[in-house]
Design a protein around this motif. Structure first.
Motif, mmCIF file in Angstrom:
data_model
loop_
_atom_site.group_PDB
_atom_site.id
_atom_site.type_symbol
_atom_site.label_atom_id
_atom_site.label_comp_id
_atom_site.label_asym_id
_atom_site.label_seq_id
_atom_site.Cartn_x
_atom_site.Cartn_y
_atom_site.Cartn_z
ATOM 1 N N LEU A 16 0.822 -1.217 0.000
ATOM 2 C CA LEU A 16 0.000 0.000 0.000
ATOM 3 C C LEU A 16 0.853 1.264 0.000
ATOM 4 O O LEU A 16 0.553 2.213 -0.721
ATOM 5 C CB LEU A 16 -0.950 0.013 1.200
ATOM 6 C CG LEU A 16 -2.108 -0.980 1.168
ATOM 7 C CD1 LEU A 16 -2.905 -0.898 2.467
ATOM 8 C CD2 LEU A 16 -3.004 -0.715 -0.024
ATOM 9 N N ILE A 17 1.910 1.292 0.792
ATOM 10 C CA ILE A 17 2.767 2.486 0.809
ATOM 11 C C ILE A 17 3.505 2.621 -0.511
ATOM 12 O O ILE A 17 3.657 3.720 -1.036
ATOM 13 C CB ILE A 17 3.751 2.496 2.021
ATOM 14 C CG1 ILE A 17 4.581 3.793 2.061
ATOM 15 C CG2 ILE A 17 4.691 1.330 2.003
ATOM 16 C CD1 ILE A 17 3.873 5.004 2.503
ATOM 17 N N ILE A 18 3.921 1.518 -1.069
ATOM 18 C CA ILE A 18 4.610 1.556 -2.364
ATOM 19 C C ILE A 18 3.673 2.102 -3.439
ATOM 20 O O ILE A 18 4.047 2.988 -4.220
ATOM 21 C CB ILE A 18 5.145 0.155 -2.745
ATOM 22 C CG1 ILE A 18 6.240 -0.257 -1.741
ATOM 23 C CG2 ILE A 18 5.667 0.127 -4.175
ATOM 24 C CD1 ILE A 18 6.628 -1.714 -1.818
ATOM 25 N N CYS A 19 2.456 1.588 -3.458
ATOM 26 C CA CYS A 19 1.472 2.066 -4.441
ATOM 27 C C CYS A 19 1.167 3.553 -4.249
ATOM 28 O O CYS A 19 1.050 4.297 -5.219
ATOM 29 C CB CYS A 19 0.182 1.257 -4.345
ATOM 30 S SG CYS A 19 0.333 -0.432 -4.936
ATOM 31 N N LYS A 20 1.052 3.987 -2.996
ATOM 32 C CA LYS A 20 0.743 5.390 -2.729
ATOM 33 C C LYS A 20 1.894 6.293 -3.167
ATOM 34 O O LYS A 20 1.669 7.349 -3.759
ATOM 35 C CB LYS A 20 0.445 5.602 -1.235
ATOM 36 C CG LYS A 20 -0.008 7.005 -0.911
ATOM 37 C CD LYS A 20 -1.316 7.347 -1.613
ATOM 38 C CE LYS A 20 -1.776 8.753 -1.282
ATOM 39 N NZ LYS A 20 -2.980 9.123 -1.999
ATOM 40 N N ILE A 21 3.125 5.888 -2.902
ATOM 41 C CA ILE A 21 4.271 6.680 -3.346
ATOM 42 C C ILE A 21 4.265 6.790 -4.866
ATOM 43 O O ILE A 21 4.410 7.881 -5.421
ATOM 44 C CB ILE A 21 5.603 6.074 -2.832
ATOM 45 C CG1 ILE A 21 5.715 6.277 -1.325
ATOM 46 C CG2 ILE A 21 6.794 6.686 -3.553
ATOM 47 C CD1 ILE A 21 6.873 5.535 -0.673
ATOM 48 N N LEU A 22 4.070 5.671 -5.542
ATOM 49 C CA LEU A 22 4.056 5.690 -7.013
ATOM 50 C C LEU A 22 2.908 6.531 -7.553
ATOM 51 O O LEU A 22 3.068 7.273 -8.520
ATOM 52 C CB LEU A 22 3.994 4.262 -7.558
ATOM 53 C CG LEU A 22 5.237 3.407 -7.318
ATOM 54 C CD1 LEU A 22 5.000 1.978 -7.767
ATOM 55 C CD2 LEU A 22 6.459 4.012 -8.001
ATOM 56 N N GLU A 23 1.740 6.431 -6.905
ATOM 57 C CA GLU A 23 0.579 7.184 -7.367
ATOM 58 C C GLU A 23 0.780 8.688 -7.216
ATOM 59 O O GLU A 23 0.263 9.471 -7.989
ATOM 60 C CB GLU A 23 -0.649 6.751 -6.556
ATOM 61 C CG GLU A 23 -1.926 7.470 -6.945
ATOM 62 C CD GLU A 23 -2.735 7.975 -5.750
ATOM 63 O OE1 GLU A 23 -3.569 8.865 -5.961
ATOM 64 O OE2 GLU A 23 -2.521 7.504 -4.623
ATOM 65 N N THR A 24 1.551 9.105 -6.218
ATOM 66 C CA THR A 24 1.699 10.544 -5.957
ATOM 67 C C THR A 24 2.935 11.152 -6.613
ATOM 68 O O THR A 24 3.186 12.338 -6.440
ATOM 69 C CB THR A 24 1.755 10.810 -4.431
ATOM 70 O OG1 THR A 24 2.853 10.099 -3.870
ATOM 71 C CG2 THR A 24 0.447 10.405 -3.761
ATOM 72 N N LEU A 25 3.695 10.359 -7.326
ATOM 73 C CA LEU A 25 4.861 10.912 -8.022
ATOM 74 C C LEU A 25 4.401 11.823 -9.154
ATOM 75 O O LEU A 25 3.454 11.500 -9.871
ATOM 76 C CB LEU A 25 5.741 9.793 -8.596
ATOM 77 C CG LEU A 25 6.492 8.937 -7.583
ATOM 78 C CD1 LEU A 25 7.253 7.842 -8.309
ATOM 79 C CD2 LEU A 25 7.449 9.800 -6.768
#
Length: 181
Positions: free
Chosen positions: A168-177
């Motif tokens: 989830l944190i990985i996906c959130k970081i990627l989504e907010t780049l």
């Protein structure tokens, strides 16, 4: 800025309320960790000595007096750290209390909210988080990781001990780049 045990005020910023509780709490815990008995005082592990009975010999009374002085010094140092680093408005909310543990517990009651509220707010903060254009990438990821960590800690307090998968944190970081990264 003084770090001696007689002067416990180090400028960590003033606790104003919920808006800076999280960062203030982190700084004050670090300060208390470096103060003899500081963490024990706020966690309730520092206890006043038991008064000896009336038939106690002078050596037992002297030992009690020394233990009482040690307790008072440690608890007072922790109280001073807490109270010297909060706004007058916040101080007025806790100045009736007589121990570092009581103050710490009251601050948690005032600014942490209930576990459900805090979990909801952290979850909302995490999933609604967007990169601030003024922040560089390391600040952006750091802020997201801090929210993530607080959310995981809060969910572990629940009886069900929820554990969030790191994906989830990985996906959130990627989504907010930003698109240009």
């Amino acid at each position: 800025m003084s770090t001696s045990s007689t002067s416990c005020k180090i400028d960590i910023g003033r606790l104003e309320g919920k808006e800076n509780w999280s960062t203030w709490r982190c700084k004050v815990l670090l300060l208390l960790r470096g103060t003899p008995g500081g963490l024990d005082a706020i966690n309730g592990n520092l206890k006043p000595p038991t008064h000896p009975d009336a038939a106690a010999n002078p050596a037992a009374m002297a030992s009690y007096q020394q233990a009482l002085q040690d307790y008072n010094e440690k608890d007072s140092a922790a109280m001073l750290i807490l109270m010297a680093n909060m706004s007058d408005v916040t101080l007025q909310k806790v100045m009736r209390l007589t121990s570092a543990k009581q103050i710490w517990d009251e601050l948690h009651t005032l600014f942490d909210g209930t576990s459900e509220d805090k979990s909801y707010n952290l979850c909302y903060s995490f999933f609604s988080y967007r990169k601030d254009p003024l922040h560089d990438m390391s600040m952006h990821i750091s802020k997201l990781k801090n929210i993530w960590h607080e959310l995981k800690v809060e969910l572990q307090k629940d009886e069900a001990k929820y554990d969030l998968p790191d994906i989830l944190i990985i996906c959130k970081i990627l989504e907010t780049l930003p698109d240009d990264s």
